[in-house]
Design a protein around this motif. Structure first.
Motif, mmCIF file in Angstrom:
data_model
loop_
_atom_site.group_PDB
_atom_site.id
_atom_site.type_symbol
_atom_site.label_atom_id
_atom_site.label_comp_id
_atom_site.label_asym_id
_atom_site.label_seq_id
_atom_site.Cartn_x
_atom_site.Cartn_y
_atom_site.Cartn_z
ATOM 1 N N VAL A 310 6.335 -33.500 7.169
ATOM 2 C CA VAL A 310 5.134 -33.388 7.561
ATOM 3 C C VAL A 310 4.310 -34.593 7.463
ATOM 4 N N ARG A 311 4.605 -35.567 6.968
ATOM 5 C CA ARG A 311 3.654 -36.671 6.580
ATOM 6 C C ARG A 311 3.902 -37.859 7.695
ATOM 7 N N LYS A 312 5.485 -37.959 8.136
ATOM 8 C CA LYS A 312 5.624 -38.956 9.245
ATOM 9 C C LYS A 312 5.884 -38.325 10.695
ATOM 10 N N GLU A 313 6.019 -37.078 10.751
ATOM 11 C CA GLU A 313 5.920 -36.449 12.330
ATOM 12 C C GLU A 313 4.945 -35.659 12.277
ATOM 13 N N LEU A 314 4.618 -34.817 11.746
ATOM 14 C CA LEU A 314 3.394 -33.722 12.059
ATOM 15 C C LEU A 314 2.286 -34.316 11.859
ATOM 16 N N THR A 315 1.771 -35.067 10.894
ATOM 17 C CA THR A 315 0.564 -35.789 10.751
ATOM 18 C C THR A 315 0.575 -36.907 11.877
ATOM 19 N N ALA A 424 -2.715 -36.795 3.383
ATOM 20 C CA ALA A 424 -2.980 -36.103 2.113
ATOM 21 C C ALA A 424 -3.708 -34.961 2.565
ATOM 22 N N LEU A 425 -4.797 -34.942 3.413
ATOM 23 C CA LEU A 425 -5.570 -33.814 3.973
ATOM 24 C C LEU A 425 -4.628 -32.850 4.567
ATOM 25 N N VAL A 426 -3.562 -33.344 5.353
ATOM 26 C CA VAL A 426 -2.739 -32.354 6.201
ATOM 27 C C VAL A 426 -2.066 -31.591 5.339
#
Length: 497
Positions: A310-315, A424-426
């Motif tokens: 989530v943090r390194k790919e999606l965001t 953090a928001l995502v």
């Protein structure tokens, strides 16, 4: 009759070959067409009378019948030719498109050109000569090209006037600077000493020196002239080109940037969403198995992998797509160039890039997010853990303002980067199943999109619709992602001391 019979037999052979090569789904339809064609029969030959010579009326009737037969034969031959070209093109033995397809596309292009050029061709084209058609096309093109040429000439004239005006302003500044130096520095002008012991300058100054009074009058005259010129130029620009002071028109950006392709960014977002979705489904299945077996310790391997995805790919994929064509609006436009900024692209510089997190912060500021979150009722509800909505559902706008305030409160004191705050928001949006609604609020904010996105950007062109559809695949999944991962260690260190 022999020609008609041979042609009919050749067509039957051609249709039999089509039936033999067609698939099972097409064979029944082709067999029905073959049956209808086989029982249609051959065109009957023209009768030849053997008795008395036919009369004029009979000759005329025979001629009309023969013309009708010829028209039917021509139509039949055209149909056969189209079928043969289509079959050969499908088999690969004919390189170019069938003539019927080419003519249909050419007809579509001609119709679109007629609509764009606003040409009046209601009467039959066959009655007009090629020269008359050429004249009509030239007249229609001239109606479009001539106004553009006139505007180009006006722009060139305004550019020349602006350059002259800037040269005049520089001249005034030089004169004022020289007069200031004459006041502060050593004065070499000769004077006479009066009876009181003071010097009085002579009436005739030496060189190009200007006394302060003349410099002040010259400056006031130049400023007054400059204001009048700017007012005239601004009125002309607003009336002719529809731009006003402080507005940066979309035609100012570099033309080579208009060809930027955003399809790789969308593809990257789709891949990251699919990976997060697979990991979330796997994680939910593992949680279900563990809870049903009665175990208390949940392995964190899958959860860590999901958090990293989530943090390194999606965001990152969402950030890059939202940053396509995103820029920070310039606040330092010159007063001389601001009224007619849309007319002088040569004087404008390329805009600075902007992080998508700053777009959320601007939305938070424009919607008075701090006043909303820090209201007394909401503060008391947080202190005593009481609901402030009194049974009313929280809107996406309220939840977004609260989330942005939470991220700013936790990350800004530790000087975290914009990427960390966006991550953090995502994570918070996925936990609350509001990622699509929060991003949609930014996309539907017309003031932010118009002032911070270039016209060739993905946001301005599509409204972010396809990306929202991709993100909606995660809306029905439940997440429990850590929001303060970037500041957790710093908070622990601060609590320890």
């Amino acid at each position: 009759a022999l020609l008609a019979l041979a042609s009919h037999f050749a067509q039957v052979q051609f249709r039999l070959r089509q039936v033999a090569r067609a698939g099972p789904a097409e064979q029944q339809r082709l067999l029905r067409d073959l049956e209808d064609f086989a029982f249609r029969g051959c065109p009957a030959p023209l009768p030849h009378g053997l008795g008395d010579a036919p009369s004029e009326r009979e000759k005329q009737e025979q001629i009309e019948v023969q013309k009708e037969k010829q028209r039917e034969l021509i139509l039949q031959l055209k149909t056969q030719l189209d079928d043969l070209e289509t079959f050969a093109y499908q088999e690969g033995s004919y390189d170019s498109l069938p003539q019927s397809v080419v003519m249909e596309r050419q007809r579509m292009i001609i119709n679109e050109l007629i609509k764009k050029l606003d040409m009046d061709l209601s009467e039959d084209i066959a009655t007009l000569s090629p020269e008359e058609l050429r004249q009509r096309v030239d007249a229609a093109i001239a109606q479009i090209v001539n106004p553009a040429r006139v505007k180009e000439q006006l722009v060139e004239q305004l550019k020349t006037q602006i350059r002259d005006l800037e040269m005049f302003i520089n001249f005034i500044q030089d004169e004022v600077g020289s007069s200031g130096k004459a006041e502060d520095g050593h004065c070499e002008c000769t004077g006479r000493k009066d009876s009181g012991g003071s010097y009085k300058p002579n009436a005739r100054p030496s060189g190009n020196r200007v006394n302060p009074e003349d410099a002040r009058k010259m400056r006031e005259t130049g400023l007054h002239l400059m204001r009048r010129m700017l007012a005239v130029l601004q009125i002309f620009a607003v009336s002719q080109f529809g731009c006003a002071t402080g507005q940066i028109p979309r035609t100012l950006w570099q033309k080579d940037q208009a060809n930027k392709d955003y399809s790789p960014l969308i593809k990257r977002l789709e891949l990251s969403v699919e990976r997060v979705r697979q990991l979330a489904l796997k994680h939910q299945q593992e949680d279900h198995v563990i809870s049903s077996s009665g175990l208390q310790d949940i392995p964190l391997g899958g959860r860590d992998e999901l958090t990293l995805a989530v943090r390194k790919e999606l965001t990152i994929a969402l950030r890059d797509l939202m940053a396509h064509g995103l820029y920070a609006s310039s606040q330092g436009m010159s007063l001389v160039l601001a009224p007619i900024a849309c007319l002088i692209p040569a004087f404008t510089s390329s805009p600075q890039t902007m992080h998508p997190w700053e777009l959320f912060v601007k939305y938070y500021n424009t919607k008075n997010g701090q006043a909303f979150v820090e209201s007394p009722a909401r503060k008391l509800s947080q202190s005593f853990a009481l609901p402030v909505t009194r049974g009313v559902a929280i809107t996406p706008k309220q939840s977004l303002l609260t989330a942005i305030h939470t991220v700013l409160t936790e990350h800004d004191p530790f000087k975290r980067s914009a990427d960390s705050e966006l991550k953090a928001l995502v994570c918070m949006a996925l936990n609350e199943q509001r990622l699509v609604s929060w991003v949609n609020l930014i996309c539907k904010s017309g003031a932010l999109v118009q002032s911070h996105y270039q016209p060739w950007s993905y946001m301005a062109n599509t409204g972010f619709e396809s990306a929202l559809n991709v993100l909606s695949r995660l809306s029905n999944l439940k997440f429990n992602l850590p929001v303060d991962l970037a500041v957790r260690q710093l908070k622990n260190i601060k609590d320890a001391f």
